[in-house]
Every structure is written in structure tokens, then in C-alpha cells.
Write a protein that holds these residues in place. Structure first.
Motif, PDB file in Angstrom:
ATOM      1  N   ALA A  28      94.600  76.721  18.863  1.00  0.00           N
ATOM      2  CA  ALA A  28      93.494  75.910  18.375  1.00  0.00           C
ATOM      3  C   ALA A  28      92.212  76.176  19.161  1.00  0.00           C
ATOM      4  O   ALA A  28      91.135  76.357  18.579  1.00  0.00           O
ATOM      5  CB  ALA A  28      93.860  74.426  18.443  1.00  0.00           C
ATOM      6  N   LEU A  29      92.308  76.211  20.489  1.00  0.00           N
ATOM      7  CA  LEU A  29      91.118  76.431  21.315  1.00  0.00           C
ATOM      8  C   LEU A  29      90.543  77.822  21.098  1.00  0.00           C
ATOM      9  O   LEU A  29      89.317  77.993  21.044  1.00  0.00           O
ATOM     10  CB  LEU A  29      91.465  76.224  22.785  1.00  0.00           C
ATOM     11  N   ALA A  30      91.424  78.825  20.970  1.00  0.00           N
ATOM     12  CA  ALA A  30      90.941  80.183  20.700  1.00  0.00           C
ATOM     13  C   ALA A  30      90.268  80.252  19.337  1.00  0.00           C
ATOM     14  O   ALA A  30      89.201  80.869  19.184  1.00  0.00           O
ATOM     15  CB  ALA A  30      92.101  81.174  20.778  1.00  0.00           C
ATOM     16  N   LEU A  97      92.068  81.503  11.898  1.00  0.00           N
ATOM     17  CA  LEU A  97      91.520  80.185  12.243  1.00  0.00           C
ATOM     18  C   LEU A  97      90.034  80.285  12.549  1.00  0.00           C
ATOM     19  O   LEU A  97      89.248  79.429  12.138  1.00  0.00           O
ATOM     20  CB  LEU A  97      92.269  79.618  13.451  1.00  0.00           C
ATOM     21  N   GLY A  98      89.644  81.335  13.285  1.00  0.00           N
ATOM     22  CA  GLY A  98      88.237  81.506  13.628  1.00  0.00           C
ATOM     23  C   GLY A  98      87.368  81.731  12.407  1.00  0.00           C
ATOM     24  O   GLY A  98      86.288  81.143  12.280  1.00  0.00           O
ATOM     25  N   LEU A  99      87.832  82.580  11.501  1.00  0.00           N
ATOM     26  CA  LEU A  99      87.056  82.849  10.283  1.00  0.00           C
ATOM     27  C   LEU A  99      86.948  81.605   9.412  1.00  0.00           C
ATOM     28  O   LEU A  99      85.877  81.288   8.887  1.00  0.00           O
ATOM     29  CB  LEU A  99      87.701  83.993   9.492  1.00  0.00           C
ATOM     30  N   MET A 157      90.599  69.218  12.411  1.00  0.00           N
ATOM     31  CA  MET A 157      91.303  69.715  11.233  1.00  0.00           C
ATOM     32  C   MET A 157      91.825  71.130  11.482  1.00  0.00           C
ATOM     33  O   MET A 157      92.931  71.486  11.064  1.00  0.00           O
ATOM     34  CB  MET A 157      90.367  69.706  10.021  1.00  0.00           C
ATOM     35  N   LEU A 158      91.037  71.931  12.184  1.00  0.00           N
ATOM     36  CA  LEU A 158      91.460  73.296  12.499  1.00  0.00           C
ATOM     37  C   LEU A 158      92.696  73.280  13.400  1.00  0.00           C
ATOM     38  O   LEU A 158      93.582  74.126  13.262  1.00  0.00           O
ATOM     39  CB  LEU A 158      90.312  74.045  13.171  1.00  0.00           C
ATOM     40  N   THR A 159      92.736  72.332  14.322  1.00  0.00           N
ATOM     41  CA  THR A 159      93.908  72.193  15.200  1.00  0.00           C
ATOM     42  C   THR A 159      95.168  71.926  14.385  1.00  0.00           C
ATOM     43  O   THR A 159      96.225  72.523  14.631  1.00  0.00           O
ATOM     44  CB  THR A 159      93.687  71.050  16.211  1.00  0.00           C
ATOM     45  N   LEU A 160      95.064  71.037  13.414  1.00  0.00           N
ATOM     46  CA  LEU A 160      96.220  70.719  12.577  1.00  0.00           C
ATOM     47  C   LEU A 160      96.576  71.870  11.643  1.00  0.00           C
ATOM     48  O   LEU A 160      97.741  72.029  11.267  1.00  0.00           O
ATOM     49  CB  LEU A 160      95.941  69.442  11.775  1.00  0.00           C
ATOM     50  N   THR A 161      95.574  72.674  11.287  1.00  0.00           N
ATOM     51  CA  THR A 161      95.816  73.821  10.406  1.00  0.00           C
ATOM     52  C   THR A 161      96.665  74.885  11.088  1.00  0.00           C
ATOM     53  O   THR A 161      97.242  75.741  10.414  1.00  0.00           O
ATOM     54  CB  THR A 161      94.470  74.421   9.953  1.00  0.00           C
ATOM     55  N   THR A 162      96.768  74.844  12.419  1.00  0.00           N
ATOM     56  CA  THR A 162      97.616  75.819  13.112  1.00  0.00           C
ATOM     57  C   THR A 162      99.055  75.777  12.605  1.00  0.00           C
ATOM     58  O   THR A 162      99.769  76.778  12.710  1.00  0.00           O
ATOM     59  CB  THR A 162      97.624  75.570  14.634  1.00  0.00           C
ATOM     60  N   SER A 163      99.465  74.645  12.048  1.00  0.00           N
ATOM     61  CA  SER A 163     100.840  74.539  11.544  1.00  0.00           C
ATOM     62  C   SER A 163     101.105  75.531  10.413  1.00  0.00           C
ATOM     63  O   SER A 163     102.251  75.956  10.214  1.00  0.00           O
ATOM     64  CB  SER A 163     101.127  73.111  11.074  1.00  0.00           C
ATOM     65  N   THR A 174     105.173  74.047  14.903  1.00  0.00           N
ATOM     66  CA  THR A 174     105.936  73.921  13.661  1.00  0.00           C
ATOM     67  C   THR A 174     106.983  75.011  13.533  1.00  0.00           C
ATOM     68  O   THR A 174     108.109  74.751  13.063  1.00  0.00           O
ATOM     69  CB  THR A 174     104.991  73.957  12.453  1.00  0.00           C
ATOM     70  N   SER A 175     106.653  76.230  13.960  1.00  0.00           N
ATOM     71  CA  SER A 175     107.629  77.319  13.847  1.00  0.00           C
ATOM     72  C   SER A 175     108.843  77.059  14.733  1.00  0.00           C
ATOM     73  O   SER A 175     109.989  77.303  14.331  1.00  0.00           O
ATOM     74  CB  SER A 175     106.976  78.652  14.214  1.00  0.00           C
ATOM     75  N   VAL A 176     108.626  76.554  15.938  1.00  0.00           N
ATOM     76  CA  VAL A 176     109.733  76.224  16.834  1.00  0.00           C
ATOM     77  C   VAL A 176     110.540  75.055  16.267  1.00  0.00           C
ATOM     78  O   VAL A 176     111.777  75.051  16.321  1.00  0.00           O
ATOM     79  CB  VAL A 176     109.214  75.896  18.244  1.00  0.00           C
TER      80      VAL A 176
END
Length: 222
Positions: A28-30, A97-99, A157-163, A174-176
């Protein structure tokens, strides 16, 4: 219903979930950092005098904002290798995520920049400041202060989109959780736990953003 709750399997796997949660925060931070860079550079290009550059930014924003994130990350991970560009899942996730975040950041920041009165820019130029200095000191910081709540909400929202990055097997929470659930068949316990973990991650992000706001964007106390 004979299902009996058993959180012991989750407690046993908690170290794995905590490491995955840290990986999610890292992703998320990246992604946020890349999105912020894209947002600032995109606004600079969007307001430039070079028409093709403005058109490219507008096209980028329209494409990203009007297509699903899942399709975007699939395109980068599965389609680009056909053109010789191969990226590992983590790098793909960060770029996607960045784009995605960058396209929204461009429009949010542009709204803040447009709110800056033209007279302030002219005053900066009259004082002998370079255009880049005017943009950084007179336009960008007040604009960021104005749009900071909207920008940070988008980053949450971007943090949650990492899922969604689990779809390309990127290492995150989520993958783990899916691996643990497939091994234990304890769907309720696993997904209930990561729901709480995502809540904690979101609260941590909100606390971080509040700290940044107080340090960089608060008005001086008289």
C-alpha cells in the motif's frame, strides 16, 4: 447448523497473517508513493502548454478511471509478457496500484490547483520566482492542504484494493488467508480474522495521515 467455531487454527497461523499484513502495508505504501508522484507530475503535465502532453494525461486518466482494477493488473501481469515485459507479482502489484491511484490523484490534485487564485501565481512570478518554484511553493502545498482529506481517503481505498492483488498470487494478507483457509477449511474464522486485520490496517493508515497533516499541513498557531 452443526458448525462449531474454532479459532485455534487461526491463532496457530497468526504469525503468518501478521507477516502478510506487513506485506500488505508495504504494498500500500509503495503504491501510494508511486501514485503521489504520478499525481503531481500528471498535474504539472496537465497544466502545461504542450498540447500532446495534456492529451496524454487526459487519456491516461480516462482509461484508468473507466476500467476495473482487476483488468488493469491482469493486463500488466498477463498481457505485457507477450510484448517481452515480464514482472514478478509484487512489482506488478505496486505498479498497478500506483497507476490506479495516480489517475485519481491527478484529478484530485488538479481540483486543488485550480482553486488557487491566478493572482497568487502572478505575484510569485513578479517576485522573480521560477515557474517550478511557483508551482512547488505557491500552488502545490496550498492545493495539497485543500485536497488532503480527499486524497487520503483515496489512499485508504487503495490500501484495501491490495486484496485484489491476490489474483496474481502477490504476497499479501488475502492471499495468505486463502492458503490457510484451503488447508484448514475454517472459512469463517479465517475471513473474520482478516476482516478485523484490514480494519486495524485502515485505522493505522488514518492515524498516519492525521500525523502527517498535523506536521506538514496545519496552520501555525498564533
Amino acid at each position: 447448523m452443526n458448525y462449531v467455531l474454532d479459532f485455534s487454527v487461526v491463532l496457530e497461523k497468526m504469525p503468518d497473517l501478521l507477516v502478510a499484513a506487513m506485506a500488505t502495508i508495504g504494498l500500500a505504501l509503495a503504491g501510494m508513493s508511486l501514485a503521489l508522484v504520478i499525481g503531481v507530475l500528471g498535474v504539472a503535465a496537465r497544466t502545461s502548454a504542450i498540447r500532446p502532453l495534456r492529451g496524454a494525461v487526459i487519456a491516461f486518466v480516462e482509461v484508468i478511471r473507466n476500467t476495473p482494477f482487476l483488468v488493469q493488473i491482469f493486463f500488466i501481469f498477463f498481457a505485457l509478457p507477450m510484448m517481452g515485459v515480464r514482472l514478478n507479482p509484487t512489482v506488478t502489484a505496486i505498479i498497478a496500484l500506483g497507476l490506479n491511484g495516480g489517475a485519481y490523484a491527478i484529478e484530485i490534485i488538479r481540483g486543488g490547483v485550480d482553486s488557487i487564485h491566478r493572482g497568487q501565481v502572478e505575484a510569485g512570478l513578479a517576485l522573480g520566482l521560477h515557474k517550478a518554484q511557483v508551482f512547488r511553493l505557491i500552488v502545490l502545498k496550498p492545493a495539497l492542504r485543500a485536497i488532503y482529506p480527499s486524497l487520503t481517503s483515496q489512499f485508504i481505498m487503495l490500501t484495501l484494493t491490495t486484496s485484489v492483488c491476490t489474483s496474481i498470487a502477490a504476497y499479501e494478507l488475502t492471499s495468505v488467508a486463502q492458503i490457510i483457509e484451503s488447508d484448514t477449511f475454517r472459512s469463517f474464522e479465517v475471513y473474520f480474522t482478516i476482516t478485523l486485520m484490514y480494519l486495524v490496517i485502515s485505522w493505522m493508515m488514518m492515524g498516519l495521515f492525521a500525523l502527517i497533516s498535523r506536521h506538514f499541513f496545519s496552520y501555525p498557531v498564533r
